[in-house]
Enzyme design. Structure first.
Site, mmCIF file in Angstrom:
data_model
loop_
_atom_site.group_PDB
_atom_site.id
_atom_site.type_symbol
_atom_site.label_atom_id
_atom_site.label_comp_id
_atom_site.label_asym_id
_atom_site.label_seq_id
_atom_site.Cartn_x
_atom_site.Cartn_y
_atom_site.Cartn_z
ATOM 1 N N CYS A 1 0.819 -1.209 0.000
ATOM 2 C CA CYS A 1 0.000 0.000 0.000
ATOM 3 C C CYS A 1 0.853 1.259 0.000
ATOM 4 C CB CYS A 1 -0.940 0.002 1.205
ATOM 5 S SG CYS A 1 -1.963 1.477 1.311
ATOM 6 N N LYS B 1 -0.306 5.354 -5.926
ATOM 7 C CA LYS B 1 -1.337 5.356 -6.969
ATOM 8 C C LYS B 1 -2.251 6.559 -6.817
ATOM 9 C CE LYS B 1 -4.965 3.241 -6.089
ATOM 10 N NZ LYS B 1 -5.833 2.137 -5.617
ATOM 11 N N TYR C 1 -9.759 -3.471 -10.723
ATOM 12 C CA TYR C 1 -9.653 -2.051 -10.384
ATOM 13 C C TYR C 1 -8.261 -1.489 -10.654
ATOM 14 C CZ TYR C 1 -7.412 -3.211 -5.894
ATOM 15 O OH TYR C 1 -6.548 -3.661 -4.928
#
Length: 451
Positions: A42, A50, A176
């Site tokens: 993450c 991201k 996604y």
């Protein structure tokens, strides 16, 4: 038997760090081993960088909309190198925060590859440590299909460190990650094509959401190629890549980006030295308390293949720490009504059941849908539409699902997640006074059943 540690955590990602910190706070002697980077996927090659790149891509929209509000701007210029350098600096800052969180909690941080050598033993860089409990939180890793030329493709791991923005990009996948990176590359100026082997991307999301996003992405000029898959990749003279599709077509690009799934990171973990079993998908098999088939070993996060989201790993890590060292505070993780977002452009926010899931579960449903052009766009020529949708149980009036495609969808759905967790009814939505003028008020003003 006296052990070196009460808990030995393998992996310093979101779940592992949360479990370690809370366990140490409860008085346990804890160690964490990490061979790559603090913060896990993450922080380093996932949601944090991201989202920063999504912000960067979205600036193009803001510049386009500015003229309608009277702003005259010189033609903008985007510099990829500046974005990546600034992103790297922020990630390094977060790495330091994670280090401090662990060390200041009294956790022993071991930087090196950890391998389980027995039911209660872990080896790190040649040094062996004993532990009453071992927690596996090693996360996942992107995978590319085994096709000729696969080594020429990149994944999300490499995309964050590209030296320059590719001029032409093929994004392969329908989840996604694929949708988000297609929006990033296109928003930053790359000629982008999204290939997906199925009929429509984002399988498992609400059908209205999937269709609406497809229409909006096409408005933006993103080249969507469904029922398409790559058979092989070849390098051309000059460095370009040629992707030969299974239907015989050939596409040329400067970058082929794969987002076709992730596997559990179990490489050289030493599971063969334990009684840990894998499930039919290759993830670590655990019970409802994250106990593996080996009594002293637990596992959480992406490596168990349940809900692969950072906040879920955090909740699982906290649950493990409480059960082991503060049982009076233990409560199981509730996997129902987990809000989530897809940072596509426009973004998706969703919580609860899709229309399809509600029907499959036997609910008699009422659907409330609204599509509208956001107020912010009223002074521009941009024709983007926002979608909002409620799935309601026709017999109990309970709101089963909330879905949105449009600006700030993730921010709006977070609050709706609390409402669904509390069991809110459509009448309670209707009786809630909206904040005007906002897009969010549409969720409490939809009165007419769409179907």
């Amino acid at each position: 038997m006296a052990y070196d540690f009460d808990l030995f955590v393998i992996g310093a990602g979101s779940g592992g760090v949360r479990a370690a910190r809370f366990a140490a706070g409860f008085g346990a002697k804890v160690a964490v081993a990490e061979s790559r980077y603090l913060g896990g996927t993450c922080v380093n090659v996932g949601c944090v960088p991201k989202k920063l790149m999504v912000y960067a891509a979205h600036v193009a929209d803001e510049l386009e909309q500015a003229a309608g509000f009277g702003w005259t701007l010189e033609e903008g210029h985007f510099d990829w190198g500046t974005l990546i350098a600034n992103k790297n600096r922020e990630i390094e800052r977060l790495n330091g925060i994670y280090r401090n969180l662990l060390v200041n909690s009294g956790v022993t941080l071991l930087q090196g590859h950890a391998r389980i050598t027995g039911a209660n033993e872990v080896e790190v860089e040649g040094q062996r440590y004993s532990a009453a409990n071992i927690l596996i939180a090693t996360g996942g890793w992107p995978q590319v299909p085994d096709i000729p030329g696969k080594e020429l493709a990149i994944t999300s791991n490499e995309a964050f460190y590209l030296k320059q923005l590719p001029r032409r990009v093929l994004v392969v996948g329908g989840g996604y990650i694929a949708v988000e990176f297609a929006g990033i590359f296109q928003g930053l100026g790359a000629d982008t094509t999204l290939l997906y082997r199925g009929d429509l991307f984002l399988r498992g999301f609400d059908g209205s959401v999937r269709t609406h996003l497809k229409e909006e992405l096409e408005k933006r000029g993103l080249n969507l190629q469904f029922n398409a898959d790559i058979q092989r990749i070849d390098k051309l003279e000059g460095g370009s890549l040629k992707a030969t599709l299974k239907d015989g077509r050939e596409l040329v690009a400067d970058c082929v980006f794969y987002a076709t799934g992730r596997r559990p990171m179990l490489d050289n973990l030493g599971l063969e030295n334990t009684g840990v079993e894998l499930d039919e998908r290759g993830y670590i098999r655990v019970d409802e308390q994250y106990q593996t088939t080996a009594p002293s070993i637990l596992a959480i996060g992406d490596v168990i293949g349940r809900v692969q989201l950072t906040p879920v790993a955090l909740a699982e890590g906290m649950a493990v720490a409480r059960r082991l060292f503060k049982p009076e505070q233990y409560r199981p993780v509730d996997y129902r009504n987990i809000p989530t977002a897809v940072f596509s452009q426009p973004p998706i926010g969703t919580v609860g059941l899709t229309e399809e899931q509600a029907l499959e579960a036997g609910h008699k449903v009422q659907i409330f849908e609204s599509r509208f052009r956001a107020m912010k766009l009223s002074l521009t020529d941009i024709q983007e539409k926002t979608l909002m949708k409620l799935v309601v149980d026709a017999e109990t009036d309970k709101v089963l699902g909330c879905h949105m495609v449009g600006p700030d969808a993730g921010e709006i759905v977070q609050g709706l997640g609390i409402a669904l967790k509390a069991g809110a009814t459509k009448q309670q939505f209707d009786e809630t006074i909206g904040v005007h003028p906002t897009a969010a008020e549409e969720f409490v003003t939809m009165r007419s059943v769409t179907r």
